[in-house]
Design a protein around this motif. Structure first.
Motif, PDB file in Angstrom:
ATOM      1  N   ALA A 121       0.840  -1.201   0.000  1.00  0.00           N
ATOM      2  CA  ALA A 121       0.000   0.000   0.000  1.00  0.00           C
ATOM      3  C   ALA A 121       0.875   1.251   0.000  1.00  0.00           C
ATOM      4  CB  ALA A 121      -0.926  -0.010   1.203  1.00  0.00           C
ATOM      5  N   VAL A 122       1.927   1.238   0.837  1.00  0.00           N
ATOM      6  CA  VAL A 122       2.803   2.413   0.905  1.00  0.00           C
ATOM      7  C   VAL A 122       3.470   2.642  -0.455  1.00  0.00           C
ATOM      8  CG1 VAL A 122       4.916   3.330   1.907  1.00  0.00           C
ATOM      9  CG2 VAL A 122       3.209   2.263   3.377  1.00  0.00           C
ATOM     10  N   PHE A 123       3.971   1.559  -1.056  1.00  0.00           N
ATOM     11  CA  PHE A 123       4.641   1.706  -2.347  1.00  0.00           C
ATOM     12  C   PHE A 123       3.655   2.172  -3.418  1.00  0.00           C
ATOM     13  CE2 PHE A 123       7.967  -1.529  -0.838  1.00  0.00           C
ATOM     14  CZ  PHE A 123       8.705  -0.506  -0.283  1.00  0.00           C
ATOM     15  N   ALA A 124       2.431   1.620  -3.386  1.00  0.00           N
ATOM     16  CA  ALA A 124       1.422   2.039  -4.370  1.00  0.00           C
ATOM     17  C   ALA A 124       1.149   3.536  -4.215  1.00  0.00           C
ATOM     18  CB  ALA A 124       0.135   1.237  -4.181  1.00  0.00           C
ATOM     19  N   PHE A 125       1.056   3.990  -2.954  1.00  0.00           N
ATOM     20  CA  PHE A 125       0.794   5.405  -2.711  1.00  0.00           C
ATOM     21  C   PHE A 125       1.941   6.258  -3.269  1.00  0.00           C
ATOM     22  CE2 PHE A 125       0.703   9.393  -0.478  1.00  0.00           C
ATOM     23  CZ  PHE A 125      -0.651   9.692  -0.388  1.00  0.00           C
ATOM     24  N   ILE A 126       3.177   5.848  -2.969  1.00  0.00           N
ATOM     25  CA  ILE A 126       4.330   6.622  -3.442  1.00  0.00           C
ATOM     26  C   ILE A 126       4.372   6.653  -4.970  1.00  0.00           C
ATOM     27  CG2 ILE A 126       6.853   6.727  -3.503  1.00  0.00           C
ATOM     28  CD1 ILE A 126       6.895   5.512  -0.727  1.00  0.00           C
ATOM     29  N   ILE A 127       4.106   5.493  -5.597  1.00  0.00           N
ATOM     30  CA  ILE A 127       4.147   5.422  -7.060  1.00  0.00           C
ATOM     31  C   ILE A 127       3.147   6.423  -7.657  1.00  0.00           C
ATOM     32  CG2 ILE A 127       3.596   3.967  -9.060  1.00  0.00           C
ATOM     33  CD1 ILE A 127       6.141   3.078  -7.854  1.00  0.00           C
ATOM     34  N   SER A 128       1.922   6.416  -7.126  1.00  0.00           N
ATOM     35  CA  SER A 128       0.911   7.318  -7.665  1.00  0.00           C
ATOM     36  C   SER A 128       1.251   8.776  -7.347  1.00  0.00           C
ATOM     37  CB  SER A 128      -0.455   6.964  -7.078  1.00  0.00           C
ATOM     38  OG  SER A 128      -1.378   7.996  -7.343  1.00  0.00           O
ATOM     39  N   TRP A 129       1.701   9.011  -6.138  1.00  0.00           N
ATOM     40  CA  TRP A 129       2.034  10.361  -5.664  1.00  0.00           C
ATOM     41  C   TRP A 129       3.119  11.001  -6.541  1.00  0.00           C
ATOM     42  CZ3 TRP A 129       0.242  13.950  -2.463  1.00  0.00           C
ATOM     43  CH2 TRP A 129       1.100  14.877  -1.871  1.00  0.00           C
ATOM     44  N   ASP A 130       4.083  10.206  -7.003  1.00  0.00           N
ATOM     45  CA  ASP A 130       5.200  10.713  -7.803  1.00  0.00           C
ATOM     46  C   ASP A 130       4.990  10.552  -9.307  1.00  0.00           C
ATOM     47  OD1 ASP A 130       6.682  11.454  -5.628  1.00  0.00           O
ATOM     48  OD2 ASP A 130       7.854   9.615  -5.536  1.00  0.00           O
ATOM     49  N   GLU A 131       3.916   9.870  -9.722  1.00  0.00           N
ATOM     50  CA  GLU A 131       3.780   9.482 -11.129  1.00  0.00           C
ATOM     51  C   GLU A 131       3.730  10.721 -12.023  1.00  0.00           C
ATOM     52  OE1 GLU A 131       3.565   7.472 -14.522  1.00  0.00           O
ATOM     53  OE2 GLU A 131       2.203   9.123 -14.132  1.00  0.00           O
ATOM     54  N   ILE A 132       4.518  10.705 -13.101  1.00  0.00           N
ATOM     55  CA  ILE A 132       4.491  11.839 -14.017  1.00  0.00           C
ATOM     56  C   ILE A 132       4.286  11.418 -15.477  1.00  0.00           C
ATOM     57  CG2 ILE A 132       7.046  11.957 -13.930  1.00  0.00           C
ATOM     58  CD1 ILE A 132       4.732  14.893 -14.692  1.00  0.00           C
ATOM     59  N   VAL A 133       4.892  10.311 -15.907  1.00  0.00           N
ATOM     60  CA  VAL A 133       4.900  10.004 -17.344  1.00  0.00           C
ATOM     61  C   VAL A 133       3.483   9.736 -17.867  1.00  0.00           C
ATOM     62  CG1 VAL A 133       5.854   8.543 -19.139  1.00  0.00           C
ATOM     63  CG2 VAL A 133       7.224   9.079 -17.141  1.00  0.00           C
ATOM     64  N   VAL A 134       2.781   8.796 -17.229  1.00  0.00           N
ATOM     65  CA  VAL A 134       1.424   8.474 -17.675  1.00  0.00           C
ATOM     66  C   VAL A 134       0.521   9.689 -17.494  1.00  0.00           C
ATOM     67  CG1 VAL A 134      -0.578   7.011 -17.253  1.00  0.00           C
ATOM     68  CG2 VAL A 134       1.701   6.016 -17.219  1.00  0.00           C
ATOM     69  N   THR A 135       0.685  10.372 -16.357  1.00  0.00           N
ATOM     70  CA  THR A 135      -0.138  11.553 -16.063  1.00  0.00           C
ATOM     71  C   THR A 135       0.007  12.608 -17.158  1.00  0.00           C
ATOM     72  OG1 THR A 135       0.355  11.088 -13.761  1.00  0.00           O
ATOM     73  CG2 THR A 135      -0.696  13.182 -14.227  1.00  0.00           C
TER      74      THR A 135
END
Lengths: 275, 266
Positions: B194-208
């Motif tokens: 869950a923590v890693f999923a949160f960090i991945i989404s929180w930092d995501e830039i390319v797809v966004t």
């Protein structure tokens, strides 16, 4: 008996297959001119364009340099982690792990602050009287390589460290007992034993490097354009969907071929860290 | 590997130089964000929180913070539930089906981000998900899914399969066995996931970058535009906010796994 467990995996498989793999297939079809009619013209256009050829060559060259530097530095850190005792191992692991998770964007910004024309590195060097005028450290290949190496070292460290922990210490002792000096024992015994891991880590780093987008886009400053950024510019700025599709397939097939190669050598589960 | 004391010292010095290089970006961003001028530089005389205040007083950054936080929470819930059950299924099924499932679930992590982003972009436009909150949540869930599957699978690998068989033999359905027996035992893996999923989404830039423009404007997206347009220390303050979230997350995972390790096995 196992029926219910198919329902356990179904949502994940459906989500990825329908929302991720299906549009990927669609993109592949587009690059071959479908649904209008099968054609290879988009690929021929890639091969025929000298601009694209040199961009592809630059990408491979920069990623290769990055991979080699990351492997050497990663090997050093992994070796220290494996042989310097418990406290140093824990500290090194922690300090490799934290930047590993830090926002890619935040790190690219930090490198920009450090390496800019009037950035911290240049100011420190001029302040110390070592240089007369600022060095060009960013918006060129050097900046991109620094940023990519920084990102990729952890990917090299962990597989190398895992392999070093399983090296049979008696092998090196045997080499020493027949008169090899430590240096020779390291080169002739230790490095060859860890060679599969060096290869695995190298391919892994290379794969991530090939797909790099954020770091080259920010630190390259539009002057060093690598494959991923080129694809994004093709679509978001010049709207060349077929070209972007064909380039995506080139990238995708290269990555899949490399993944297949490592998966053959070390197993898919170990590659992705599962189990 | 036995080395002389001197050789070991050289290795240690080399390794620590590399680690300092790794930590360098983390070290410069905070002081730059705390400097009291409007330039990207180290604090000259005094420290100041003006760039963080600017963040707090800017409704644009506010909105982006809200967008990022709600998207990351929603994506974490989806990736975590879908991914956990996927890992349980793979663990229990074994064999070829499990191997194929695993390869499918891992593709969003292995394939180049730009290619995935491009493919999703086309589909998202078709489905009217482009530049919408549900659209970004869905995309982030897919990107984060492999990380949950990996962490939960790692915890499951250490679990005794007979635990589940015991639950089943006293009449538990697979669902009950999963919820009441397996989940509590892989809690650590699910929390890390869950923590890693949160960090991945929180930092995501390319797809966004591909599937949204301005209606949904996440923190990394706004920061990306900020870096490309003009670099001012507010962006460094945002970078500090982004990094702080990650450090908190990694600390949670590390403390949690340490507690588990030091606790005597009952």
């Amino acid at each position: 008996m196992n029926r219910p467990y198919y329902f356990f995996v179904l949502p994940a498989v459906a989500l990825v297959a329908l929302m991720f793999l299906l549009p990927l297939g669609w993109l592949a079809a587009l690059s071959f001119g479908l649904p209008e009619g099968f054609t290879l013209e988009h690929y021929e256009a890639l091969a025929g364009s000298s601009g694209i050829r040199s961009m592809l060559w630059n990408t491979v060259r920069l990623v290769t340099i990055t991979t080699l530097v990351s492997l050497v530095l990663g090997y050093l850190v992994a070796f220290a982690m494996a042989h310097l005792g418990e406290t140093q191992r824990m500290l090194l692991t922690l300090f490799v792990l934290v930047p590993f998770w830090l926002s890619v964007l935040a790190r690219a910004l930090a490198w920009l602050i450090l390496l800019r024309h009037n950035g911290l590195v240049n100011e420190a060097l001029t302040g110390a009287g070592l240089i007369d005028r600022p060095l060009q450290l960013v918006r060129n290949e050097l900046g991109v390589i620094i940023g990519m190496v920084h990102f990729l070292i952890p990917y090299a460290v962990f597989p190398l460290f895992a392999a070093m922990m399983t090296v049979d210490r008696r092998l090196v002792m045997a080499a020493r007992s027949v008169g090899a000096v430590p240096w020779r024992a390291f080169i002739d015994v230790y490095v060859p034993v860890t060679l599969p891991a060096i290869f695995g880590a190298g391919v892994l780093v290379f794969i991530f490097g090939l797909g790099f987008f954020v770091t080259p886009a920010i630190l390259g400053g539009g002057r060093v354009v690598m494959l991923s950024e080129y694809i994004s510019v093709s679509v978001l700025q010049t709207l060349r969907w077929a070209q972007a599709g064909a380039l995506s397939m080139v990238l995708l097939v290269s990555v899949i071929a490399l993944v297949w190669l490592v998966a053959r050598a070390i197993g898919f589960r170990r590659l992705t860290g599962v189990g | 590997m036995e080395l002389s004391r001197r050789a070991l010292r050289i290795v240690a010095i080399g390794a620590w130089i590399v680690v300092l290089f790794l930590l360098l970006p983390g070290f410069v961003t905070l002081p730059v964000a705390l400097n009291d001028s409007r330039f990207m530089q180290l604090p000259q005389e005094t420290l100041s929180l003006r760039h963080f205040e600017a963040l707090l007083n800017d409704s644009g950054w506010h909105q982006s913070f809200l967008d990022s936080a709600t998207i990351a929470l929603a994506a974490t819930v989806i990736a975590c539930s879908v991914g956990t059950f996927c890992a349980l299924g793979v663990w229990r099924l074994g064999g070829r089906v499990a191997a194929v499932t695993l390869v499918i679930a891992m593709t969003p992590m292995i394939l180049p981000p730009v290619v995935g982003a491009l493919a999703m972009y086309r589909l998202w436009v078709q489905l009217d998900l482009y530049d919408t909150w549900p659209g970004v949540v869905l995309a982030h869930s897919i990107v984060a899914l492999p990380y949950v599957v990996t962490t939960v699978s790692t915890s499951l690998a250490m679990l005794d399969p007979r635990l589940e068989q015991a639950a089943r033999s006293v009449g538990a359905t697979p669902w009950r066995a999963a919820l009441d027996v397996l989940l509590p035992n892989v809690r650590g893996g699910v929390i890390s996931g869950a923590v890693f999923a949160f960090i991945i989404s929180w930092d995501e830039i390319v797809v966004t970058l591909f599937i949204s423009t301005r209606a949904v404007y996440t923190l990394p997206r706004r920061m990306w535009d900020g870096i490309r347009e003009n670099v001012d220390p507010t962006v460094a303050a945002v970078a500090v906010v982004l990094m702080a979230m990650t450090v908190i997350g990694v600390a949670i995972v590390m403390i949690h796994s340490r507690l588990r390790r030091t606790r005597p096995k009952s």
